[in-house]
Design a protein around this motif. Structure first.
Motif, PDB file in Angstrom:
ATOM      1  N   MET A   9      -0.386   1.920 -14.466  1.00  0.00           N
ATOM      2  CA  MET A   9      -0.236   1.166 -13.185  1.00  0.00           C
ATOM      3  C   MET A   9       1.178   1.443 -12.399  1.00  0.00           C
ATOM      4  SD  MET A   9      -3.209  -0.202 -12.495  1.00  0.00           S
ATOM      5  CE  MET A   9      -2.537  -0.860 -11.133  1.00  0.00           C
ATOM      6  N   GLN A  10       2.049   1.619 -13.232  1.00  0.00           N
ATOM      7  CA  GLN A  10       3.342   2.020 -12.571  1.00  0.00           C
ATOM      8  C   GLN A  10       3.212   3.263 -11.670  1.00  0.00           C
ATOM      9  OE1 GLN A  10       6.091   0.063 -12.339  1.00  0.00           O
ATOM     10  NE2 GLN A  10       6.117  -1.122 -13.969  1.00  0.00           N
ATOM     11  N   ALA A  11       2.406   4.222 -12.321  1.00  0.00           N
ATOM     12  CA  ALA A  11       2.234   5.531 -11.636  1.00  0.00           C
ATOM     13  C   ALA A  11       1.256   5.354 -10.385  1.00  0.00           C
ATOM     14  CB  ALA A  11       1.588   6.496 -12.696  1.00  0.00           C
ATOM     15  N   VAL A  12       0.369   4.289 -10.592  1.00  0.00           N
ATOM     16  CA  VAL A  12      -0.675   3.986  -9.282  1.00  0.00           C
ATOM     17  C   VAL A  12       0.060   3.346  -8.215  1.00  0.00           C
ATOM     18  CG1 VAL A  12      -2.346   2.299  -8.674  1.00  0.00           C
ATOM     19  CG2 VAL A  12      -2.845   3.751 -10.627  1.00  0.00           C
ATOM     20  N   TYR A  13       1.175   2.356  -8.474  1.00  0.00           N
ATOM     21  CA  TYR A  13       1.980   1.908  -7.540  1.00  0.00           C
ATOM     22  C   TYR A  13       2.877   2.709  -6.625  1.00  0.00           C
ATOM     23  CZ  TYR A  13      -0.321  -2.758  -7.640  1.00  0.00           C
ATOM     24  OH  TYR A  13      -1.104  -3.919  -7.711  1.00  0.00           O
ATOM     25  N   THR A  14       3.382   3.758  -7.648  1.00  0.00           N
ATOM     26  CA  THR A  14       4.314   4.681  -7.078  1.00  0.00           C
ATOM     27  C   THR A  14       3.641   5.562  -6.182  1.00  0.00           C
ATOM     28  OG1 THR A  14       5.799   4.783  -9.073  1.00  0.00           O
ATOM     29  CG2 THR A  14       5.674   6.510  -7.666  1.00  0.00           C
ATOM     30  N   HIS A  15       2.422   6.042  -6.547  1.00  0.00           N
ATOM     31  CA  HIS A  15       1.389   6.719  -5.519  1.00  0.00           C
ATOM     32  C   HIS A  15       1.122   6.063  -4.215  1.00  0.00           C
ATOM     33  CE1 HIS A  15      -1.820   9.961  -4.931  1.00  0.00           C
ATOM     34  NE2 HIS A  15      -2.442   8.666  -4.265  1.00  0.00           N
ATOM     35  N   ALA A  16       0.939   4.853  -4.557  1.00  0.00           N
ATOM     36  CA  ALA A  16       0.562   3.939  -3.285  1.00  0.00           C
ATOM     37  C   ALA A  16       1.503   3.725  -2.520  1.00  0.00           C
ATOM     38  CB  ALA A  16      -0.007   2.688  -3.828  1.00  0.00           C
ATOM     39  N   ILE A  17       2.742   3.394  -2.703  1.00  0.00           N
ATOM     40  CA  ILE A  17       3.834   3.371  -1.934  1.00  0.00           C
ATOM     41  C   ILE A  17       4.250   4.432  -1.167  1.00  0.00           C
ATOM     42  CG2 ILE A  17       6.371   2.616  -2.017  1.00  0.00           C
ATOM     43  CD1 ILE A  17       5.839   0.991  -4.513  1.00  0.00           C
ATOM     44  N   ALA A  18       4.289   5.750  -1.981  1.00  0.00           N
ATOM     45  CA  ALA A  18       4.636   6.931  -1.686  1.00  0.00           C
ATOM     46  C   ALA A  18       3.378   7.300  -0.305  1.00  0.00           C
ATOM     47  CB  ALA A  18       4.748   7.967  -2.566  1.00  0.00           C
ATOM     48  N   GLY A  19       2.301   7.016  -0.575  1.00  0.00           N
ATOM     49  CA  GLY A  19       1.186   7.396   0.358  1.00  0.00           C
ATOM     50  C   GLY A  19       0.933   6.464   1.281  1.00  0.00           C
ATOM     51  N   GLY A  20       1.725   5.478   1.560  1.00  0.00           N
ATOM     52  CA  GLY A  20       1.365   4.782   2.737  1.00  0.00           C
ATOM     53  C   GLY A  20       0.555   3.690   2.748  1.00  0.00           C
ATOM     54  N   TYR A  21       0.186   3.188   1.159  1.00  0.00           N
ATOM     55  CA  TYR A  21      -0.610   2.257   1.302  1.00  0.00           C
ATOM     56  C   TYR A  21      -0.412   0.811   1.610  1.00  0.00           C
ATOM     57  CZ  TYR A  21      -4.459   5.052  -1.405  1.00  0.00           C
ATOM     58  OH  TYR A  21      -5.437   5.952  -1.574  1.00  0.00           O
ATOM     59  N   ARG A  22      -0.909   0.022   2.035  1.00  0.00           N
ATOM     60  CA  ARG A  22      -0.736  -1.217   2.617  1.00  0.00           C
ATOM     61  C   ARG A  22      -0.847  -2.402   1.673  1.00  0.00           C
ATOM     62  NH1 ARG A  22      -4.045  -2.881   6.646  1.00  0.00           N
ATOM     63  NH2 ARG A  22      -2.583  -3.813   7.978  1.00  0.00           N
ATOM     64  N   PHE A  23       0.073  -3.332   1.349  1.00  0.00           N
ATOM     65  CA  PHE A  23       0.061  -4.077   0.153  1.00  0.00           C
ATOM     66  C   PHE A  23      -0.342  -5.521   0.352  1.00  0.00           C
ATOM     67  CE2 PHE A  23       1.631  -0.603  -2.308  1.00  0.00           C
ATOM     68  CZ  PHE A  23       1.882  -1.041  -3.567  1.00  0.00           C
ATOM     69  N   TYR A  24      -0.824  -6.131  -0.417  1.00  0.00           N
ATOM     70  CA  TYR A  24      -1.068  -7.532  -0.165  1.00  0.00           C
ATOM     71  C   TYR A  24      -2.305  -8.121   0.424  1.00  0.00           C
ATOM     72  CZ  TYR A  24       3.791  -7.679  -2.014  1.00  0.00           C
ATOM     73  OH  TYR A  24       4.874  -7.348  -2.571  1.00  0.00           O
ATOM     74  N   SER A  25      -2.448  -9.357   0.749  1.00  0.00           N
ATOM     75  CA  SER A  25      -3.913  -9.761   0.993  1.00  0.00           C
ATOM     76  C   SER A  25      -4.483  -8.924   2.240  1.00  0.00           C
ATOM     77  CB  SER A  25      -3.570 -11.214   1.643  1.00  0.00           C
ATOM     78  OG  SER A  25      -2.990 -12.054   0.392  1.00  0.00           O
ATOM     79  N   TYR A  26      -3.609  -8.714   3.126  1.00  0.00           N
ATOM     80  CA  TYR A  26      -4.428  -7.756   4.334  1.00  0.00           C
ATOM     81  C   TYR A  26      -4.282  -6.299   4.087  1.00  0.00           C
ATOM     82  CZ  TYR A  26      -5.103 -11.921   7.418  1.00  0.00           C
ATOM     83  OH  TYR A  26      -5.706 -12.901   7.899  1.00  0.00           O
ATOM     84  N   GLY A  27      -3.865  -5.788   2.828  1.00  0.00           N
ATOM     85  CA  GLY A  27      -3.487  -4.428   2.713  1.00  0.00           C
ATOM     86  C   GLY A  27      -4.779  -3.537   2.344  1.00  0.00           C
ATOM     87  N   ASP A  28      -4.691  -2.644   1.543  1.00  0.00           N
ATOM     88  CA  ASP A  28      -5.591  -1.672   1.252  1.00  0.00           C
ATOM     89  C   ASP A  28      -5.862  -2.097  -0.299  1.00  0.00           C
ATOM     90  OD1 ASP A  28      -5.649   0.052   3.511  1.00  0.00           O
ATOM     91  OD2 ASP A  28      -3.588   0.859   2.706  1.00  0.00           O
ATOM     92  N   SER A  29      -6.983  -1.177  -0.703  1.00  0.00           N
ATOM     93  CA  SER A  29      -7.649  -1.581  -2.029  1.00  0.00           C
ATOM     94  C   SER A  29      -7.403  -0.550  -2.960  1.00  0.00           C
ATOM     95  CB  SER A  29      -9.086  -1.777  -1.606  1.00  0.00           C
ATOM     96  OG  SER A  29      -9.583  -2.262  -2.836  1.00  0.00           O
ATOM     97  N   SER A  30      -7.789  -0.841  -4.295  1.00  0.00           N
ATOM     98  CA  SER A  30      -7.890   0.146  -5.146  1.00  0.00           C
ATOM     99  C   SER A  30      -9.142  -0.252  -6.242  1.00  0.00           C
ATOM    100  CB  SER A  30      -6.660   0.127  -6.304  1.00  0.00           C
ATOM    101  OG  SER A  30      -6.568  -1.285  -6.887  1.00  0.00           O
ATOM    102  N   LEU A  31      -9.611   0.899  -6.632  1.00  0.00           N
ATOM    103  CA  LEU A  31     -10.894   0.787  -7.645  1.00  0.00           C
ATOM    104  C   LEU A  31     -10.359   1.273  -9.136  1.00  0.00           C
ATOM    105  CD1 LEU A  31     -13.993   0.351  -8.234  1.00  0.00           C
ATOM    106  CD2 LEU A  31     -14.487   2.745  -7.530  1.00  0.00           C
ATOM    107  N   LEU A  32     -10.231   0.185  -9.850  1.00  0.00           N
ATOM    108  CA  LEU A  32      -9.765   0.500 -11.384  1.00  0.00           C
ATOM    109  C   LEU A  32     -10.647   0.679 -12.341  1.00  0.00           C
ATOM    110  CD1 LEU A  32      -6.738  -2.044 -11.192  1.00  0.00           C
ATOM    111  CD2 LEU A  32      -6.825   0.479 -10.193  1.00  0.00           C
ATOM    112  N   LEU A  33     -10.902   1.850 -12.930  1.00  0.00           N
ATOM    113  CA  LEU A  33     -11.926   2.131 -13.829  1.00  0.00           C
ATOM    114  C   LEU A  33     -11.390   2.631 -15.044  1.00  0.00           C
ATOM    115  CD1 LEU A  33     -14.345   3.882 -11.553  1.00  0.00           C
ATOM    116  CD2 LEU A  33     -14.778   1.615 -12.425  1.00  0.00           C
ATOM    117  N   PRO A  34     -11.072   1.619 -16.325  1.00  0.00           N
ATOM    118  CA  PRO A  34     -10.384   1.870 -17.151  1.00  0.00           C
ATOM    119  C   PRO A  34     -11.007   3.303 -18.007  1.00  0.00           C
ATOM    120  CG  PRO A  34     -11.187   0.144 -17.749  1.00  0.00           C
ATOM    121  CD  PRO A  34     -11.793   0.321 -16.302  1.00  0.00           C
ATOM    122  N   GLU A  35     -12.342   3.265 -18.119  1.00  0.00           N
ATOM    123  CA  GLU A  35     -12.969   4.345 -19.158  1.00  0.00           C
ATOM    124  C   GLU A  35     -13.561   5.603 -18.070  1.00  0.00           C
ATOM    125  OE1 GLU A  35     -13.066   4.228 -22.121  1.00  0.00           O
ATOM    126  OE2 GLU A  35     -11.794   2.151 -22.172  1.00  0.00           O
ATOM    127  N   GLY A  36     -12.432   6.083 -17.230  1.00  0.00           N
ATOM    128  CA  GLY A  36     -12.787   7.098 -16.435  1.00  0.00           C
ATOM    129  C   GLY A  36     -12.985   8.300 -17.080  1.00  0.00           C
TER     130      GLY A  36
END
Length: 343
Positions: free
Chosen positions: A316-343
């Motif tokens: 998740m630290q890597a995910v959020y680093t990627h999201a911040i660098a990639g301009g993803y928008r955070f919080y309630s009105y922000g962008d989304s993620s699909l988390l699949l632990p057994e990918g």
């Protein structure tokens, strides 16, 4: 665990103040195991299988933010949880100016007595008169936008629609289940065509979801309880879907927490109706869900702890680093993620 382990630096420019238009045009970061890929929410059907089930929360946000006076003192109230037909637990701003037994005038003929003060500093407000409290709130209340939005701009008429999901039916939430804000009729039709199922539950999200974690250790944090319900037919269908090889994917941390509250150690989802204060941190063994669709959360928040429990802290630290660098928008009105632990 130490709370500071869940900290990260977030630039203010990454905080969304308005939702994407159309809703399903928001970015979607797919996290499959430890692999990351960038998508758009409208492409969700291509990321799921024909036996998968998305679980939505149909709670509806009420205008639970109130501004009033007690004498010359200004009093703000954010309703948190219904106690009964006329009483609500509320977090009070300028609480030092309010005592038990005093009445707050919220304007528009809306009066409430401070009936009790609880150990956490919140109050029980008893709304006076005979009109249903829902009507009083429609008259005097405003949408309770999260502090990180309300502190940057005024609440306006757009928020009355923007801050409700397309599934919103059951009135009682004071915060939106924001992962579902991304869904549209067109997206739901595409998901159905792809064979992806949907189920509905209800969890009335409370204002406690916005409260910061003020302790140093996660074991010392006290979660506020919220009311939820899963009926027997829904539980049976979810269990059958898993037995048939489908994945149960919660849309939002609210759906996830209720599903986990309703599931025993045997992995069977059971009917549930009542309060839950489940607090999920790394080390938790998930019983009910196989994935999660969720927005990007605050540093050191209980929700970032939850996604770290699902995917692992390092991931998740890597995910959020990627999201911040990639301009993803955070919080309630922000962008989304699909988390699949057994990918």
């Amino acid at each position: 665990m130490r709370v500071d382990l869940f900290d990260f630096a977030l630039p203010q420019d990454n905080i969304a103040l308005r939702p994407a238009v159309p809703r399903d045009s928001a970015k979607l970061l797919n996290v499959s195991g430890d692999r990351l890929s960038d998508h758009i929410v409208s492409g969700l059907p291509q990321l799921l299988g024909p036996k998968d089930i998305l679980v939505f929360n149909d709670t509806r946000v009420i205008p639970a933010q109130l501004q009033g006076t007690r004498g010359e003192a200004k009093i703000g109230a954010t309703l948190h949880k219904r106690v009964d037909l006329r009483r609500w637990q509320a977090f009070i701003r300028n609480a030092k100016r309010l005592r038990v037994g005093e009445t707050v005038d919220f304007g528009m003929d809306v009066l409430a007595e401070a009936e009790a003060r609880l150990d956490d500093g919140s109050f029980i407000l008893h709304f006076l008169g005979d009109e249903p409290v829902e009507l009083l709130l429609e008259r005097a209340g405003t949408m309770p936008l999260p502090p990180y939005i309300a502190s940057k701009r005024a609440i306006d008429e757009r928020d009355a629609d923007d801050y409700q999901t397309m599934f919103a039916r059951e009135k009682g939430a004071v915060a939106a289940p924001t992962a579902a804000l991304h869904f549209t009729d067109e997206l739901m039709a595409a998901l159905a065509e792809a064979g992806v199922g949907r189920e509905i539950l209800t969890l009335h999200v409370g204002a406690g979801t916005f409260l910061p974690v003020k302790v140093d250790e996660t074991d010392e944090h006290q979660m506020h309880s919220e009311w939820g319900r899963i009926d027997a037919a829904t539980a049976d269908r979810l269990n059958a879907a898993r037995q048939a090889g489908g994945r149960v994917i919660a849309v939002g941390t609210t759906s996830l927490r209720l599903l986990e509250s309703a599931t025993g150690e045997d992995g069977i989802i059971r009917p549930f109706e009542g309060d839950t204060d489940i607090f999920i941190t790394p080390g938790y063994k998930f019983r009910a869900i196989d994935g999660l669709m969720t927005n990007f959360h605050l540093p050191k928040s209980t929700l970032f702890m939850l996604v770290s429990a699902l995917m692992g802290m390092e991931t998740m630290q890597a995910v959020y680093t990627h999201a911040i660098a990639g301009g993803y928008r955070f919080y309630s009105y922000g962008d989304s993620s699909l988390l699949l632990p057994e990918g």
